[in-house]
Design a protein around this motif. Structure first.
Motif, PDB file in Angstrom:
ATOM      1  N   GLU A   1      14.074  -8.513  14.783  1.00 49.23           N
ATOM      2  CA  GLU A   1      13.946  -7.862  13.479  1.00 49.23           C
ATOM      3  C   GLU A   1      13.501  -8.891  12.439  1.00 49.23           C
ATOM      4  O   GLU A   1      13.977 -10.023  12.415  1.00 49.23           O
ATOM      5  CB  GLU A   1      15.294  -7.253  13.073  1.00 49.23           C
ATOM      6  CG  GLU A   1      15.249  -6.452  11.800  1.00 49.23           C
ATOM      7  CD  GLU A   1      16.567  -5.755  11.511  1.00 49.23           C
ATOM      8  OE1 GLU A   1      16.828  -5.489  10.333  1.00 49.23           O
ATOM      9  OE2 GLU A   1      17.329  -5.462  12.454  1.00 49.23           O
ATOM     10  N   ALA A   2      12.584  -8.500  11.568  1.00 54.24           N
ATOM     11  CA  ALA A   2      12.099  -9.384  10.507  1.00 54.24           C
ATOM     12  C   ALA A   2      13.193  -9.549   9.448  1.00 54.24           C
ATOM     13  O   ALA A   2      13.843  -8.578   9.063  1.00 54.24           O
ATOM     14  CB  ALA A   2      10.844  -8.818   9.874  1.00 54.24           C
ATOM     15  N   VAL A   3      13.390 -10.812   8.996  1.00 59.43           N
ATOM     16  CA  VAL A   3      14.428 -11.096   8.013  1.00 59.43           C
ATOM     17  C   VAL A   3      13.934 -12.089   6.967  1.00 59.43           C
ATOM     18  O   VAL A   3      12.948 -12.813   7.170  1.00 59.43           O
ATOM     19  CB  VAL A   3      15.712 -11.668   8.663  1.00 59.43           C
ATOM     20  CG1 VAL A   3      16.380 -10.650   9.544  1.00 59.43           C
ATOM     21  CG2 VAL A   3      15.438 -12.942   9.404  1.00 59.43           C
ATOM     22  N   TYR A   4      14.654 -12.128   5.874  1.00 57.98           N
ATOM     23  CA  TYR A   4      14.455 -13.085   4.793  1.00 57.98           C
ATOM     24  C   TYR A   4      15.783 -13.805   4.617  1.00 57.98           C
ATOM     25  O   TYR A   4      16.832 -13.162   4.527  1.00 57.98           O
ATOM     26  CB  TYR A   4      14.073 -12.344   3.506  1.00 57.98           C
ATOM     27  CG  TYR A   4      14.199 -13.163   2.249  1.00 57.98           C
ATOM     28  CD1 TYR A   4      13.164 -13.991   1.846  1.00 57.98           C
ATOM     29  CD2 TYR A   4      15.342 -13.096   1.462  1.00 57.98           C
ATOM     30  CE1 TYR A   4      13.270 -14.738   0.695  1.00 57.98           C
ATOM     31  CE2 TYR A   4      15.458 -13.843   0.316  1.00 57.98           C
ATOM     32  CZ  TYR A   4      14.427 -14.655  -0.068  1.00 57.98           C
ATOM     33  OH  TYR A   4      14.524 -15.401  -1.211  1.00 57.98           O
ATOM     34  N   LEU A   5      15.769 -15.126   4.591  1.00 55.12           N
ATOM     35  CA  LEU A   5      16.986 -15.915   4.463  1.00 55.12           C
ATOM     36  C   LEU A   5      16.901 -16.773   3.213  1.00 55.12           C
ATOM     37  O   LEU A   5      15.897 -17.465   2.988  1.00 55.12           O
ATOM     38  CB  LEU A   5      17.162 -16.826   5.681  1.00 55.12           C
ATOM     39  CG  LEU A   5      18.247 -17.898   5.575  1.00 55.12           C
ATOM     40  CD1 LEU A   5      19.612 -17.268   5.760  1.00 55.12           C
ATOM     41  CD2 LEU A   5      18.029 -18.989   6.582  1.00 55.12           C
ATOM     42  N   LEU A   6      17.936 -16.740   2.410  1.00 58.64           N
ATOM     43  CA  LEU A   6      18.094 -17.633   1.270  1.00 58.64           C
ATOM     44  C   LEU A   6      19.438 -18.302   1.457  1.00 58.64           C
ATOM     45  O   LEU A   6      20.475 -17.625   1.450  1.00 58.64           O
ATOM     46  CB  LEU A   6      18.059 -16.856  -0.052  1.00 58.64           C
ATOM     47  CG  LEU A   6      18.313 -17.680  -1.310  1.00 58.64           C
ATOM     48  CD1 LEU A   6      17.167 -18.672  -1.522  1.00 58.64           C
ATOM     49  CD2 LEU A   6      18.435 -16.759  -2.524  1.00 58.64           C
ATOM     50  N   GLY A   7      19.424 -19.598   1.694  1.00 62.02           N
ATOM     51  CA  GLY A   7      20.690 -20.265   1.949  1.00 62.02           C
ATOM     52  C   GLY A   7      20.564 -21.764   1.932  1.00 62.02           C
ATOM     53  O   GLY A   7      19.471 -22.327   1.820  1.00 62.02           O
ATOM     54  N   SER A   8      21.694 -22.396   2.050  1.00 59.97           N
ATOM     55  CA  SER A   8      21.778 -23.848   2.004  1.00 59.97           C
ATOM     56  C   SER A   8      21.786 -24.410   3.425  1.00 59.97           C
ATOM     57  O   SER A   8      22.559 -23.966   4.272  1.00 59.97           O
ATOM     58  CB  SER A   8      23.057 -24.263   1.278  1.00 59.97           C
ATOM     59  OG  SER A   8      23.138 -25.654   1.188  1.00 59.97           O
ATOM     60  N   ALA A   9      20.918 -25.374   3.658  1.00 61.15           N
ATOM     61  CA  ALA A   9      20.853 -26.025   4.973  1.00 61.15           C
ATOM     62  C   ALA A   9      21.559 -27.372   4.901  1.00 61.15           C
ATOM     63  O   ALA A   9      21.546 -28.051   3.875  1.00 61.15           O
ATOM     64  CB  ALA A   9      19.397 -26.223   5.375  1.00 61.15           C
ATOM     65  N   SER A  10      22.173 -27.756   6.005  1.00 60.67           N
ATOM     66  CA  SER A  10      22.830 -29.061   6.099  1.00 60.67           C
ATOM     67  C   SER A  10      22.504 -29.675   7.452  1.00 60.67           C
ATOM     68  O   SER A  10      22.108 -28.974   8.379  1.00 60.67           O
ATOM     69  CB  SER A  10      24.339 -28.916   5.924  1.00 60.67           C
ATOM     70  OG  SER A  10      24.881 -28.082   6.916  1.00 60.67           O
ATOM     71  N   LEU A  11      22.689 -30.988   7.530  1.00 66.17           N
ATOM     72  CA  LEU A  11      22.471 -31.664   8.792  1.00 66.17           C
ATOM     73  C   LEU A  11      23.570 -31.286   9.775  1.00 66.17           C
ATOM     74  O   LEU A  11      24.737 -31.186   9.390  1.00 66.17           O
ATOM     75  CB  LEU A  11      22.466 -33.181   8.611  1.00 66.17           C
ATOM     76  CG  LEU A  11      21.266 -33.760   7.856  1.00 66.17           C
ATOM     77  CD1 LEU A  11      21.490 -35.263   7.643  1.00 66.17           C
ATOM     78  CD2 LEU A  11      19.996 -33.529   8.618  1.00 66.17           C
ATOM     79  N   ARG A  12      23.203 -31.085  11.009  1.00 64.95           N
ATOM     80  CA  ARG A  12      24.199 -30.794  12.035  1.00 64.95           C
ATOM     81  C   ARG A  12      24.843 -32.096  12.468  1.00 64.95           C
ATOM     82  O   ARG A  12      24.162 -33.087  12.726  1.00 64.95           O
ATOM     83  CB  ARG A  12      23.535 -30.094  13.220  1.00 64.95           C
ATOM     84  CG  ARG A  12      23.090 -28.704  12.881  1.00 64.95           C
ATOM     85  CD  ARG A  12      22.365 -27.991  13.986  1.00 64.95           C
ATOM     86  NE  ARG A  12      22.897 -28.266  15.311  1.00 64.95           N
ATOM     87  CZ  ARG A  12      22.273 -27.911  16.414  1.00 64.95           C
ATOM     88  NH1 ARG A  12      21.122 -27.277  16.363  1.00 64.95           N
ATOM     89  NH2 ARG A  12      22.792 -28.181  17.583  1.00 64.95           N
TER      90      ARG A  12
END
Length: 188
Positions: free
Chosen positions: A173-184
């Motif tokens: 399914e097509a999605v839009y993501l707005l969020g904070s990324a961090s190093l794993r």
């Protein structure tokens, strides 16, 4: 003299609350407008906007009361309450999946950990049952539902009506993501 003062105080409070709400919406709008869309290969630490399709990180999961295979779900189970001629629905269970999934595009994929996130899905499934509906999990889709205490008695009694609702993100399914990324921490 007291009535105009009370009216002014209520109006002032409504103005402050409405203004705060409007300011928060305005800031969110500008955050989205000013943030460039990244492809999966170029996500950086901090706020990101990514568009792509979802894929399970492993096997798809199953929404508990609808048995829909998906990568994320929110499942709401309500029971009908009667009081005289009035009927209402009372929430019995409201759960969201926390299983990580991928967002992928032409450049790669990004792992999403949805625990505590606000997820909005247009795919909504709702049904009504006489008696508590069966609860499914990943292993029981092929074998049948998990049997809960009193499930068969509730199914045939018809005295209680239940309404399960599920919002799901299905694979691809097509999605839009707005969020904070961090190093794993496992890759450092």
């Amino acid at each position: 003299m007291l009535v105009p003062l009370v009216f002014m105080a209520i109006s002032g409070a409504a103005l402050v609350i409405g203004g705060s709400f409007g300011w928060a919406l305005w800031r969110r709008r500008w955050l989205i407008a000013d943030l460039p869309t990244s492809d999966a290969a170029h996500v950086f630490v901090g706020m990101n906007e990514v568009k792509g399709t979802v894929a399970p990180a492993g096997n798809p999961i199953v929404a508990p009361y609808t048995a829909i295979q998906c990568v994320w779900y929110r499942s709401l189970l309500e029971r009908e309450e009667k009081s005289g001629d009035n009927k209402s629905w009372k929430t019995v269970e409201d759960v969201s999946s926390e299983t990580p999934f991928w967002i992928q595009d032409h450049s790669g994929h990004v792992l999403v950990r949805p625990k505590g996130a606000s997820v909005y899905s247009r795919d909504k499934v709702r049904d009504e049952h006489a008696g508590r509906p069966p609860r499914y999990n990943s292993m029981s889709v092929l074998a049948g539902p998990d049997e809960e205490p009193g499930f068969l008695a509730g199914l045939f009694s018809g005295s209680q009506r239940y309404r399960p609702t599920a919002w799901v993100l299905r694979p691809d399914e097509a999605v839009y993501l707005l969020g904070s990324a961090s190093l794993r921490s496992d890759t450092i």
